[in-house]
Motif scaffolding. Sequence first.
Motif, short mmCIF file in Angstrom:
data_model
loop_
_atom_site.label_atom_id
_atom_site.label_comp_id
_atom_site.label_asym_id
_atom_site.label_seq_id
_atom_site.Cartn_x
_atom_site.Cartn_y
_atom_site.Cartn_z
N ILE A 11 0.83 -1.20 0.00
CA ILE A 11 0.00 0.00 0.00
C ILE A 11 0.88 1.26 0.00
O ILE A 11 1.73 1.42 0.87
N THR A 58 -1.82 -1.88 -4.31
CA THR A 58 -3.08 -1.13 -4.42
C THR A 58 -2.78 0.37 -4.46
O THR A 58 -3.02 1.08 -3.48
N ILE A 60 -2.87 4.42 -5.15
CA ILE A 60 -3.94 5.41 -5.10
C ILE A 60 -3.69 6.45 -6.20
O ILE A 60 -2.57 6.93 -6.37
N LYS A 111 -8.20 2.28 -5.77
CA LYS A 111 -8.16 2.82 -4.42
C LYS A 111 -8.21 4.35 -4.47
O LYS A 111 -7.46 5.00 -5.16
N ALA A 116 -8.16 -0.39 1.29
CA ALA A 116 -7.83 -0.92 -0.03
C ALA A 116 -8.92 -1.83 -0.60
O ALA A 116 -8.87 -2.19 -1.78
N THR A 120 -12.32 -1.25 -5.15
CA THR A 120 -11.40 -2.13 -5.87
C THR A 120 -12.00 -3.54 -5.91
O THR A 120 -12.98 -3.83 -5.23
N LEU A 122 -10.21 -6.09 -4.85
CA LEU A 122 -9.26 -6.82 -4.02
C LEU A 122 -9.88 -8.06 -3.40
O LEU A 122 -9.27 -9.13 -3.39
N CYS A 144 -4.02 4.09 6.10
CA CYS A 144 -4.36 3.06 5.13
C CYS A 144 -4.05 1.65 5.63
O CYS A 144 -4.81 0.71 5.35
N THR A 148 -7.22 -0.83 6.21
CA THR A 148 -7.26 -2.06 5.42
C THR A 148 -7.16 -3.29 6.31
O THR A 148 -7.85 -4.29 6.08
#
Length: 204
Positions: A11, A58, A60, A111, A116, A120, A122, A144, A148
Amino acid sequence: MKPEQTALVLIGYQNDYFSSEGILHGVIEESSRVTNVVANTVHLLECLALTPALIVTTPIFFTPNYEELIEPVGILKTIKEVGAFQVGQSGSETIAEIQPFADRILEVPGKRGFNAFINTNLQEVLQQNGIKNIVLAGAVTSICIDSTGRAAREKGYQVTVLSDCTSARTVLEQGFYCNSIFALYAEVMTHIELLNALEVVVPA
């Protein structure tokens, strides 16, 4: 922990955070230096690249006018004000140190905030790969990573946060989250401890 059931989620490994010229580099500079986050992450990737572990990133991104952010506050407001993480700009690009692993890392786009999993696919990626364990690395620890991690735990995953592969806004904040917050819902390990738990051979 089995590598084939484990996903490393990267991230925020983008220039605006980790490059010395990044717009928000100052936010995590001190913590990154103390934890040696980039070098440790590179070592982790070197060791995991030859295993069945899933590795995802992921990033941004925002459009130039930040139309995705509606009345942002806090760090998202700062991101808009300083012009960070704009799509197509160097600041939003993946840091050079982990680009050599690009063919081994699956990018999960979309994201726009802290968690995350939001906006998305994910969750679908993790389910399709039979993932049970999520390992978090990157920035920012208190935002984050924490957001997450909590979401992952609520979705039923076993969560691990890497204390030496994450960066907070201050060294104090990093220690507080690793020692007092993450322990409420996750395991906290160094990347070497993770490799040992996965029974990955670490080169001497």
